[in-house]
Design an enzyme around this catalytic site. Structure first.
Site, PDB file in Angstrom:
ATOM      1  N   ALA A 260       0.754  -0.972   0.021  1.00  0.00           N
ATOM      2  CA  ALA A 260       0.054   0.056   0.030  1.00  0.00           C
ATOM      3  C   ALA A 260       0.922   1.309   0.003  1.00  0.00           C
ATOM      4  O   ALA A 260       1.821   1.325   0.584  1.00  0.00           O
ATOM      5  CB  ALA A 260      -0.755   0.094   1.402  1.00  0.00           C
ATOM      6  N   ASP A 261       0.540   2.304  -0.565  1.00  0.00           N
ATOM      7  CA  ASP A 261       0.982   3.472  -0.572  1.00  0.00           C
ATOM      8  C   ASP A 261       0.372   4.599   0.208  1.00  0.00           C
ATOM      9  O   ASP A 261       1.010   5.459   0.861  1.00  0.00           O
ATOM     10  CB  ASP A 261       0.983   4.241  -2.025  1.00  0.00           C
ATOM     11  N   ARG A 262      -0.852   4.292   0.443  1.00  0.00           N
ATOM     12  CA  ARG A 262      -1.843   5.166   1.408  1.00  0.00           C
ATOM     13  C   ARG A 262      -3.051   4.304   1.832  1.00  0.00           C
ATOM     14  O   ARG A 262      -3.552   3.832   0.898  1.00  0.00           O
ATOM     15  CB  ARG A 262      -1.865   6.650   0.833  1.00  0.00           C
ATOM     16  N   ALA A 270      -4.754   2.983  -1.430  1.00  0.00           N
ATOM     17  CA  ALA A 270      -4.126   3.079  -2.905  1.00  0.00           C
ATOM     18  C   ALA A 270      -2.950   2.438  -2.992  1.00  0.00           C
ATOM     19  O   ALA A 270      -2.065   2.192  -2.099  1.00  0.00           O
ATOM     20  CB  ALA A 270      -3.871   4.636  -2.841  1.00  0.00           C
TER      21      ALA A 270
END
Length: 376
Positions: A260-262, A270
Site C-alpha cells: 500500500a502507498d496510502r 491506494a
C-alpha cells in the site's frame, strides 16, 4: 547522480538484496530502472539527487522512498561545510529541503509522514539549542533510526501476516500466494511488506508457490519481484496482469497479498494500478485479499479513499518500451491515461497486515483503523 559501482547481484554479503546502502555521510541507491539485467548503484550526494532518484523511480516503494529522501538530506547536511546560520535557520533549511523532497511523489503517505516527524524533531532541538550543528546532528540520527526501524517493522509484518493467513486458511497445508508490483527488499529498507509475508510463509515451509504479476506499464513485478524471488530461491511463477482472474478460476491461488502507498481511515487503500482489478477478481472467486503495510502508510486524516491524490505518470511509459525509455510501440497521436495508482475499497479487503498485528473488520464493510492505532 553518478554511477558509483556495479555489482553482480545487488546483494549485501551475498544474502539479502539491498536497495539502500548507507553509512554516515554516504548514500548509494540501487538503480531499479536497470534491473534485472544490470545492478548499478548511484551515488546520492544531496536532496536534489534524492528528489530525482525518487521521481525517476531509481528508488520506489513507499517505505524506501521515505527513507531514501530522509537519508539524502542527511548526507547533504553531514557534508555541509559552509553553514553559519542559527539553530532556527538550520531548522528552516531542513524544512525547506523536506518540503521539496515530498513534492517528488505525492501519493505515498510514508514520505510526507517521515518529513513531518523529521520537521518536528528539528524544531524541538532548534528551540533549545544554541548551535546549528546540533540541529543537523539530531536530524541525521533520526533519519538513521528510520532505516533500522523499517527493517524491524517489515519482519514483524511478515510474521503477523504468515501466522494470520495460516489460521485463515485452516484447511490448507500448502499455500499459494499472488502478489502485485514490488513490495520486497527493493521497495523497503529490507525484507519487505507483502513480499515479506511471502518470505515468512516460505521460511515456515508452508508456501507452495508465489505468483507475481508483471505489473505494467513499468513492470515492477517482472523486473523486480521476480528478481527477488529467484534470488531467494522461492518457488515462483510470473504471470501477465491480465491472466490473474484465469489463475484464480483454475484454483491456483489461495490468497492475494499486496502492499500500500496510502491507507485511509476506513481501510480504502491506494496501491499500484491494477490492485483494484485483482481485488475485484479475488472477491468474485471467494479468495481472501490482504494488504500488508506499516502503520506509517495509514493516513487517518482521510476518511476514505476518495480523498487520496492519484499521481499520473508520463504517457511515454505506455507509448514506449522499457518504462518509456525505449522504442515507440504505440500509434503516434493516441492519447494516454496513465495513473500510477488505483484505490481498492475496504469492502474488498479481508485484512490489513501491520507491524502491530492484523486489522480486521467488526461486522461492517469498513475498518476502524483509528481504534486499532490507539490500542496498538
Amino acid at each position: 547522480m553518478a554511477p558509483e559501482s556495479n555489482f553482480s547481484d545487488g546483494t549485501e554479503s551475498g544474502n539479502s538484496l539491498q536497495a539502500i546502502c548507507y553509512k554516515r555521510g554516504s548514500l548509494q541507491l540501487l538503480d531499479q530502472t536497470k534491473l534485472p539485467l544490470q545492478s548499478t548503484y548511484l551515488n546520492i550526494r544531496d536532496s536534489t539527487d534524492g528528489w530525482h532518484a525518487i521521481k525517476d523511480m531509481v528508488v520506489r516503494g513507499a517505505p524506501a522512498i521515505a527513507i531514501a529522501a530522509a537519508l539524502s538530506l542527511a548526507v547533504e547536511v553531514f557534508n555541509l561545510e559552509d553553514f553559519n546560520g542559527t539553530p532556527d535557520e538550520a531548522c528552516s533549511f531542513l524544512i525547506m529541503k523536506l518540503e521539496y523532497l515530498v513534492s517528488s511523489r505525492p501519493t505515498a503517505v510514508n514520505l510526507s509522514d517521515a518529513a513531518t516527524k523529521l520537521k518536528q524533531i528539528a524544531a524541538k532541538v532548534a528551540a533549545t539549542s544554541s548551535d546549528s550543528k546540533s540541529v543537523f546532528e539530531a536530524y541525521i540520527e533520526a533519519s538513521e533510526s528510520m532505516l533500522k526501524d523499517d527493517v524491524d517493522s517489515n519482519k514483524a509484518i511478515g510474521s503477523h501476516g504468515a501466522a494470520f493467513i495460516q489460521r485463515h486458511l485452516e484447511n490448507s497445508t500448502r499455500i499459494s500466494m499472488l502478489t502485485h508490483c514490488n513490495t520486497g527488499s527493493l521497495a523497503t529498507a529490507g525484507y519487505g511488506t507483502a513480499l515479506g509475508v511471502i518470505r515468512s510463509l516460505h521460511t515456515e515451509g508452508v508456501l507452495e508457490r508465489a505468483y507475481c504479476t508483471e505489473t505494467r506499464p513499468f513492470n515492477q513485478g517482472s523486473r523486480l519481484t521476480a528478481f527477488e524471488l529467484v534470488h531467494d530461491n522461492i518457488p515462483a511463477t510470473l504471470i501477465a496482469d491480465s491472466a490473474a482472474a484465469a489463475l484464480m478460476k483454475d484454483g491456483k491461488v489461495n490468497a492475494v497479498v499486496v502492499g500500500a502507498d496510502r491507507v485511509a481511515a476506513n481501510g480504502d487503500t491506494a496501491n499500484k494500478i491494477g490492485t483494484y482489478s485483482l481485488a475485484v477478481s479475488a472477491k468474485y472467486h471467494n479468495i481472501p485479499f490482504f494488504v500488508a503495510a506499516p502503520l506509517t502508510s495509514v493516513d487517518l486524516s482521510l476518511s476514505s479513499g476518495e480523498a487520496i491524490v492519484i499521481e499520473e505518470r508520463s504517457p511515454k511509459e505506455l507509448l514506449n518500451t522499457h518504462g518509456g525509455l525505449g522504442e515507440q510501440v504505440a500509434a503516434s497521436g493516441i492519447s494516454v491515461w496513465n495513473p500510477a495508482f488505483d484505490v481498492t475499497p475496504a469492502s474488498l479487503i479481508s485484512g490489513i497486515i501491520t507491524e502491530k498485528g492484523v486489522i480486521t473488520k467488526k461486522g461492517t464493510d469498513a475498518f476502524d483503523i483509528k481504534d486499532f492505532v490507539q490500542k496498538a
